[in-house]
Motif scaffolding. Structure first.
Motif, PDB file in Angstrom:
ATOM      1  N   LEU A 152       7.972  -6.720  31.582  1.00  0.00           N
ATOM      2  CA  LEU A 152       8.582  -7.480  33.050  1.00  0.00           C
ATOM      3  C   LEU A 152       8.822  -7.355  34.329  1.00  0.00           C
ATOM      4  O   LEU A 152       8.453  -7.190  35.023  1.00  0.00           O
ATOM      5  CB  LEU A 152       9.493  -8.342  32.518  1.00  0.00           C
ATOM      6  CG  LEU A 152      10.363  -9.767  32.990  1.00  0.00           C
ATOM      7  CD1 LEU A 152       9.089 -10.337  33.101  1.00  0.00           C
ATOM      8  CD2 LEU A 152      11.678 -10.003  31.991  1.00  0.00           C
ATOM      9  N   THR A 153       9.869  -5.899  33.674  1.00  0.00           N
ATOM     10  CA  THR A 153      10.370  -5.839  35.301  1.00  0.00           C
ATOM     11  C   THR A 153       8.613  -4.331  35.422  1.00  0.00           C
ATOM     12  O   THR A 153       9.131  -3.754  36.978  1.00  0.00           O
ATOM     13  CB  THR A 153      11.209  -4.730  34.940  1.00  0.00           C
ATOM     14  OG1 THR A 153      11.199  -3.610  34.005  1.00  0.00           O
ATOM     15  CG2 THR A 153      11.910  -5.707  34.572  1.00  0.00           C
ATOM     16  N   GLY A 154       8.200  -4.035  35.105  1.00  0.00           N
ATOM     17  CA  GLY A 154       7.325  -2.692  35.494  1.00  0.00           C
ATOM     18  C   GLY A 154       7.493  -1.095  35.431  1.00  0.00           C
ATOM     19  O   GLY A 154       6.945  -0.151  35.921  1.00  0.00           O
ATOM     20  N   LEU A 155       8.976  -1.605  34.637  1.00  0.00           N
ATOM     21  CA  LEU A 155       9.886  -0.150  34.175  1.00  0.00           C
ATOM     22  C   LEU A 155       9.074   0.573  33.762  1.00  0.00           C
ATOM     23  O   LEU A 155       8.934  -0.072  32.538  1.00  0.00           O
ATOM     24  CB  LEU A 155      11.667  -0.374  34.820  1.00  0.00           C
ATOM     25  CG  LEU A 155      12.027  -0.402  37.092  1.00  0.00           C
ATOM     26  CD1 LEU A 155      12.970  -1.376  36.209  1.00  0.00           C
ATOM     27  CD2 LEU A 155      11.364   0.113  37.664  1.00  0.00           C
ATOM     28  N   HIS A 156       9.690   1.931  34.106  1.00  0.00           N
ATOM     29  CA  HIS A 156      10.030   2.677  32.261  1.00  0.00           C
ATOM     30  C   HIS A 156       9.972   1.681  31.727  1.00  0.00           C
ATOM     31  O   HIS A 156      11.416   1.685  31.917  1.00  0.00           O
ATOM     32  CB  HIS A 156       9.780   4.612  32.746  1.00  0.00           C
ATOM     33  CG  HIS A 156       9.139   4.645  33.121  1.00  0.00           C
ATOM     34  ND1 HIS A 156       8.011   5.424  32.765  1.00  0.00           N
ATOM     35  CD2 HIS A 156       8.847   5.646  34.775  1.00  0.00           C
ATOM     36  CE1 HIS A 156       7.386   5.803  33.754  1.00  0.00           C
ATOM     37  NE2 HIS A 156       7.816   6.077  35.301  1.00  0.00           N
ATOM     38  N   ASN A 157       9.805   2.098  29.895  1.00  0.00           N
ATOM     39  CA  ASN A 157      10.640   1.631  28.748  1.00  0.00           C
ATOM     40  C   ASN A 157      11.493   2.539  28.438  1.00  0.00           C
ATOM     41  O   ASN A 157      11.635   3.778  28.421  1.00  0.00           O
ATOM     42  CB  ASN A 157       9.809   0.538  28.369  1.00  0.00           C
ATOM     43  CG  ASN A 157       9.271   1.730  27.306  1.00  0.00           C
ATOM     44  OD1 ASN A 157       9.080   3.168  27.563  1.00  0.00           O
ATOM     45  ND2 ASN A 157       7.586   1.066  26.728  1.00  0.00           N
ATOM     46  N   HIS A 204       5.652   1.343  30.253  1.00  0.00           N
ATOM     47  CA  HIS A 204       5.940   0.866  30.652  1.00  0.00           C
ATOM     48  C   HIS A 204       6.965  -0.996  30.793  1.00  0.00           C
ATOM     49  O   HIS A 204       6.110  -1.426  29.646  1.00  0.00           O
ATOM     50  CB  HIS A 204       5.736   0.495  32.357  1.00  0.00           C
ATOM     51  CG  HIS A 204       5.648   1.825  33.061  1.00  0.00           C
ATOM     52  ND1 HIS A 204       4.364   2.784  32.805  1.00  0.00           N
ATOM     53  CD2 HIS A 204       6.309   1.741  34.322  1.00  0.00           C
ATOM     54  CE1 HIS A 204       4.796   3.531  33.239  1.00  0.00           C
ATOM     55  NE2 HIS A 204       5.501   3.113  34.665  1.00  0.00           N
ATOM     56  N   ASP A 205       7.747  -1.253  31.184  1.00  0.00           N
ATOM     57  CA  ASP A 205       8.135  -2.921  30.937  1.00  0.00           C
ATOM     58  C   ASP A 205       7.283  -3.495  31.217  1.00  0.00           C
ATOM     59  O   ASP A 205       6.763  -3.854  32.415  1.00  0.00           O
ATOM     60  CB  ASP A 205       9.595  -2.934  31.152  1.00  0.00           C
ATOM     61  CG  ASP A 205      10.061  -4.429  30.700  1.00  0.00           C
ATOM     62  OD1 ASP A 205      10.447  -4.691  29.242  1.00  0.00           O
ATOM     63  OD2 ASP A 205      10.218  -5.539  31.564  1.00  0.00           O
TER      64      ASP A 205
END
Length: 168
Positions: free
Chosen positions: A150-155, A147-148
């Motif tokens: 900063l955003t919490g989304l999948h990298n 996960h990223d």
């Protein structure tokens, strides 16, 4: 007259001697029966104790408590053996739960008896805590790796892995 008196005394002495021999024979038989009964009362509990020890030496800790019958020393030994067998069974179930990494197993929360049991319980508790910490760190590393921050989304790598697995 003297001869009759001597014969009567000899007959009485012979009868008394025969009675004493019969009494001593009965007493010897009673003593022998007592020794056999005492030997049996001692042998049976010791045979059960030996069978239980053999079962434990074969690694089978699932045995019923032995009945505490016999002389006081044997009863004390059997009670100590029963305590030892139950402790070994509890240690085995805790070890199986730890090996399976089943940290929520209720057996892990039960305290072991005695000083050795307390030391083992402290070791098991420390091991359980370390396994839990390791699992939390593994989950945290997985989260950071996929996960990223900063955003919490999948990298990017996690998205490509996800797409590759779903497409195939």
């Amino acid at each position: 007259d003297l001869h009759d008196t001597a014969t009567a005394q000899a007959s009485a002495a012979t009868r008394q001697f025969t009675d004493e021999i019969v009494f001593l024979s009965l007493l010897a038989l009673i003593c022998l029966a007592g020794v056999l009964a005492a030997g049996r009362a001692l042998t049976k509990p010791l045979e059960r104790l030996a069978a239980g020890a053999k079962q434990i030496s074969n690694g089978d800790f699932d045995l019923e408590s032995l009945a505490g019958k016999g002389p006081r020393e044997v009863v004390t030994t059997i009670a100590a053996f029963n305590d030892m067998a139950s402790t070994l069974k509890a240690v085995e179930s805790k070890t199986v739960a730890l090996a399976a990494e089943n940290l929520s197993h209720p057996e892990l929360r039960k305290a072991l008896p005695g000083r050795t049991g307390q030391a083992l319980q402290a070791s098991i508790d420390a091991l359980r805590e370390r396994i839990q910490e390791r699992e939390m760190q593994r989950q945290l590393l997985y989260e950071v790796a996929t996960h990223d921050v900063l955003t919490g989304l999948h990298n990017r790598r996690a998205v490509f892995d996800y797409l590759t697995n779903d497409v195939s």
